[in-house]
Design a protein around this motif. Sequence first.
Motif, mmCIF file in Angstrom:
data_model
loop_
_atom_site.group_PDB
_atom_site.id
_atom_site.type_symbol
_atom_site.label_atom_id
_atom_site.label_comp_id
_atom_site.label_asym_id
_atom_site.label_seq_id
_atom_site.Cartn_x
_atom_site.Cartn_y
_atom_site.Cartn_z
ATOM 1 N N MET A 119 0.636 -1.209 0.094
ATOM 2 C CA MET A 119 0.010 0.007 -0.040
ATOM 3 C C MET A 119 0.834 1.266 0.084
ATOM 4 O O MET A 119 1.998 1.187 0.367
ATOM 5 C CB MET A 119 -0.851 -0.018 1.332
ATOM 6 N N ASP A 120 0.155 2.359 -0.464
ATOM 7 C CA ASP A 120 0.981 3.556 -0.550
ATOM 8 C C ASP A 120 0.894 4.267 0.721
ATOM 9 O O ASP A 120 -0.323 4.581 1.272
ATOM 10 C CB ASP A 120 0.571 4.544 -1.627
ATOM 11 N N ILE A 121 1.784 4.026 1.615
ATOM 12 C CA ILE A 121 1.899 4.627 2.934
ATOM 13 C C ILE A 121 1.301 6.318 3.167
ATOM 14 O O ILE A 121 0.864 6.576 4.354
ATOM 15 C CB ILE A 121 3.349 4.411 3.475
ATOM 16 N N ASN A 122 1.593 6.904 2.168
ATOM 17 C CA ASN A 122 1.214 8.431 2.110
ATOM 18 C C ASN A 122 -0.152 8.595 2.128
ATOM 19 O O ASN A 122 -0.688 9.534 2.718
ATOM 20 C CB ASN A 122 1.615 9.345 0.913
ATOM 21 N N ILE A 123 -1.132 7.607 1.785
ATOM 22 C CA ILE A 123 -2.641 7.812 1.677
ATOM 23 C C ILE A 123 -3.274 6.977 2.737
ATOM 24 O O ILE A 123 -4.499 7.195 3.042
ATOM 25 C CB ILE A 123 -3.302 7.367 0.415
ATOM 26 N N LEU A 124 -2.220 6.472 3.696
ATOM 27 C CA LEU A 124 -3.106 5.663 4.903
ATOM 28 C C LEU A 124 -3.868 6.449 5.993
ATOM 29 O O LEU A 124 -2.941 7.543 6.235
ATOM 30 C CB LEU A 124 -2.032 4.574 5.456
ATOM 31 N N PRO A 125 -4.653 6.294 6.381
ATOM 32 C CA PRO A 125 -5.331 7.019 7.651
ATOM 33 C C PRO A 125 -4.321 6.719 8.818
ATOM 34 O O PRO A 125 -3.556 5.581 8.888
ATOM 35 C CB PRO A 125 -6.649 6.105 8.055
ATOM 36 N N ASN A 126 -4.122 7.476 9.787
ATOM 37 C CA ASN A 126 -3.179 7.387 10.940
ATOM 38 C C ASN A 126 -3.839 6.195 11.715
ATOM 39 O O ASN A 126 -3.163 5.655 12.443
ATOM 40 C CB ASN A 126 -3.358 8.721 11.849
ATOM 41 N N SER A 127 -5.178 5.863 11.923
ATOM 42 C CA SER A 127 -5.281 4.728 12.687
ATOM 43 C C SER A 127 -4.890 3.601 11.877
ATOM 44 O O SER A 127 -4.416 2.491 12.916
ATOM 45 C CB SER A 127 -6.981 4.858 12.668
ATOM 46 N N ILE A 128 -4.927 3.424 10.653
ATOM 47 C CA ILE A 128 -4.359 2.077 10.015
ATOM 48 C C ILE A 128 -2.945 2.011 10.239
ATOM 49 O O ILE A 128 -2.383 1.050 10.328
ATOM 50 C CB ILE A 128 -4.883 1.818 8.678
ATOM 51 N N LEU A 129 -2.312 3.099 10.087
ATOM 52 C CA LEU A 129 -0.953 3.164 10.374
ATOM 53 C C LEU A 129 -0.561 2.645 11.785
ATOM 54 O O LEU A 129 0.471 1.792 11.970
ATOM 55 C CB LEU A 129 -0.375 4.673 10.112
ATOM 56 N N PHE A 130 -1.284 3.217 12.620
ATOM 57 C CA PHE A 130 -1.146 2.788 14.219
ATOM 58 C C PHE A 130 -1.287 1.389 14.437
ATOM 59 O O PHE A 130 -0.776 0.344 15.239
ATOM 60 C CB PHE A 130 -1.997 3.535 15.034
ATOM 61 N N TRP A 131 -2.411 0.819 13.707
ATOM 62 C CA TRP A 131 -2.987 -0.591 13.802
ATOM 63 C C TRP A 131 -1.893 -1.546 13.200
ATOM 64 O O TRP A 131 -1.438 -2.614 13.717
ATOM 65 C CB TRP A 131 -4.230 -0.815 13.113
ATOM 66 N N ARG A 132 -1.238 -1.169 11.972
ATOM 67 C CA ARG A 132 0.076 -1.901 11.414
ATOM 68 C C ARG A 132 1.128 -1.920 12.385
ATOM 69 O O ARG A 132 1.471 -3.040 12.669
ATOM 70 C CB ARG A 132 0.376 -1.268 10.288
ATOM 71 N N ALA A 133 1.452 -0.815 13.071
ATOM 72 C CA ALA A 133 2.497 -0.794 14.117
ATOM 73 C C ALA A 133 2.172 -1.632 15.328
ATOM 74 O O ALA A 133 3.026 -2.394 15.887
ATOM 75 C CB ALA A 133 2.715 0.654 14.421
ATOM 76 N N LEU A 134 0.930 -1.740 15.910
ATOM 77 C CA LEU A 134 0.562 -2.284 16.956
ATOM 78 C C LEU A 134 0.546 -4.050 16.322
ATOM 79 O O LEU A 134 0.913 -4.842 17.403
ATOM 80 C CB LEU A 134 -0.796 -2.034 17.431
ATOM 81 N N THR A 135 0.218 -4.342 15.256
ATOM 82 C CA THR A 135 0.518 -5.814 15.079
ATOM 83 C C THR A 135 1.889 -6.169 14.978
ATOM 84 O O THR A 135 2.180 -7.330 15.147
ATOM 85 C CB THR A 135 -0.334 -6.050 13.834
ATOM 86 N N HIS A 136 2.701 -5.214 14.709
ATOM 87 C CA HIS A 136 4.119 -5.491 14.522
ATOM 88 C C HIS A 136 4.523 -5.817 16.168
ATOM 89 O O HIS A 136 5.261 -6.612 16.483
ATOM 90 C CB HIS A 136 4.995 -4.221 14.157
ATOM 91 N N TRP A 137 4.109 -4.928 17.009
ATOM 92 C CA TRP A 137 4.505 -5.056 18.405
ATOM 93 C C TRP A 137 3.724 -6.391 19.055
ATOM 94 O O TRP A 137 4.401 -7.125 19.863
ATOM 95 C CB TRP A 137 3.614 -3.683 19.344
ATOM 96 N N LEU A 138 2.629 -6.541 18.380
ATOM 97 C CA LEU A 138 2.128 -8.101 19.128
ATOM 98 C C LEU A 138 2.758 -9.140 18.637
ATOM 99 O O LEU A 138 2.901 -10.083 19.099
ATOM 100 C CB LEU A 138 0.387 -7.998 18.697
ATOM 101 N N GLY A 139 3.074 -9.011 17.323
ATOM 102 C CA GLY A 139 3.966 -10.172 16.924
ATOM 103 C C GLY A 139 5.342 -10.462 17.061
ATOM 104 O O GLY A 139 5.909 -11.287 16.908
ATOM 105 N N GLY A 140 5.586 -9.213 17.699
ATOM 106 C CA GLY A 140 7.160 -9.386 17.964
ATOM 107 C C GLY A 140 7.505 -10.288 18.869
ATOM 108 O O GLY A 140 8.545 -11.133 18.716
ATOM 109 N N MET A 141 7.064 -10.367 20.235
ATOM 110 C CA MET A 141 7.271 -11.622 21.031
ATOM 111 C C MET A 141 6.315 -12.811 20.730
ATOM 112 O O MET A 141 6.706 -13.632 21.192
ATOM 113 C CB MET A 141 7.106 -11.310 22.469
ATOM 114 N N GLY A 142 5.483 -12.748 19.854
ATOM 115 C CA GLY A 142 4.482 -13.658 19.406
ATOM 116 C C GLY A 142 3.416 -13.773 20.251
ATOM 117 O O GLY A 142 3.444 -13.595 21.611
ATOM 118 N N ILE A 143 2.269 -13.609 19.734
ATOM 119 C CA ILE A 143 1.049 -13.484 20.262
ATOM 120 C C ILE A 143 0.973 -14.783 21.241
ATOM 121 O O ILE A 143 0.385 -14.670 22.359
ATOM 122 C CB ILE A 143 -0.298 -13.809 19.467
ATOM 123 N N LEU A 144 1.467 -15.945 20.533
ATOM 124 C CA LEU A 144 1.285 -17.323 21.259
ATOM 125 C C LEU A 144 2.228 -17.188 22.827
ATOM 126 O O LEU A 144 1.935 -17.808 23.697
ATOM 127 C CB LEU A 144 1.755 -18.461 20.525
#
Length: 481
Positions: A119-144
């Motif tokens: 996706m073109d990051i320039n047109i992403l809403p801030n909430s989607i940008l944050f959700w992508r970052a939050l999924t990074h954080w959740l996936g970092g140590m592993g949801i499991l």
Amino acid sequence: MVLNFRAVIKVLGILTLIEGLFMLPALLIALIFEEWDSASAFLTTSSVCISIGFVILTQLKFDKIILKAREGYFIAAISWVYCSVISTIPIYFSGPDLPLVSCFFESVAGFTTTGCSVMDINILPNSILFWRALTHWLGGMGILVLLITIFPLWGVNNKSIALAETPGTNTSTLGTNYTRIGGFLYKTYLTLSVTEFLLLVLGPMDWFNALITVCSSISTAGLIIKPEFAYLYEMEYVRLVVIIFTVLSTMNFTTYLLIVNKRWREVLKSIEVRVFFSIISVATLLVAVSLRLSGTYTSLWQAAKDGLCQVISFISTSGFYVCDYTNWPSFTITILILLLFVGGCSYSTSGSLKVFRVAVLYKFIKRGILKQVHPNIVRAITLDDGTPVSAKVASSISIHTLLYFATLFLGCILLSFNNLDMETTFTTALGIFTNTGLSLGLPASSGFFGMFNGFSQLVMCFLMIAGRLEMYAIVIVFTKS
């Protein structure tokens, strides 16, 4: 043999509830920035997820569930796909007009901490940008890893899932209390996150970009940079903070457990810690000298600073970039590509082979050469502190390495159907499989893979999940037994 589907339903119910709860911060961000379409998507999805999860946990009665190895591997594999599917829904209904496959790609890239995008990051809403970052954080140590700390509260044993998450690594320092260890890992993870956030906010960065940066750098998922905020990452203070916390997140998190227990001698004798920092030092020196001698940089100091940033980016599989490394000399790029194969430490947020396995493989090859000269010699593979590596662990590492390259080559073959150039095809497969999101060729250092078609994006989703779960959980699912 039949899988315990009651256990699978219960675990997926817990996952549904947790992911629904974590969508609430994204909903809050959407309301703050008045992004009403995103707010509606997050509110609806979150409400449905929380309701489904609550019903499964409260209305469906389960006895105490004992997970065997097959359920552990199956749950580890299906959970990442399941969480990514749920995450796709708000992205699809609030993001740009993209096919469902592309939105699913974004979700997988988030939870696997690959950090790339179609996706073109320039047109992403801030909430989607944050959700992508939050999924990074959740996936970092592993949801499991989060789940194994709370499973006993709902009558599910957790050892099988813990082993499926981190197969073939050294577990001698962990003990057997996976709930206690999982809790410690997340406390450490949260402490690092809060500390980095405070340092960035006290510096030149606003709270939103600091939050995005923390979620992405602590999880070694790279940096989500909009062009208007790129100047923030050119500041030496911000770079230094990001580098330090990326390295801390790439370290073996059980090292922090040893530090807390004041077992300093074991920390200093750790082969993984010493090899990890040795590789960073040697690689940075080689990169800096190459950049200076080639005339790419006129200052050795500046070459060393930028070289260190990219060395850490590649070995940690973070994938952030502070300059266009694709224009660097071939020798320098080769060093960086080799670092992708190494990766960070075991029990960290990074991907790829991991330092411990590489160190053991080196000793394995060294012993093999010695046996060619002295066929009758009997010598065990030992770590630097004299600890012998068992035959079981050595065999597991060898099999893991063979499976690693087999999966990588399979990914290259499947991506070649897109009929792009070989440089793009191979480095994309490598960057995706190592959860780095970096590449050469058409994607270059941008992390943008929109030039690939829908089939290739699904192949890349498979590679990202296989790399995140270190292949075993994915491959075992397709075996007959």
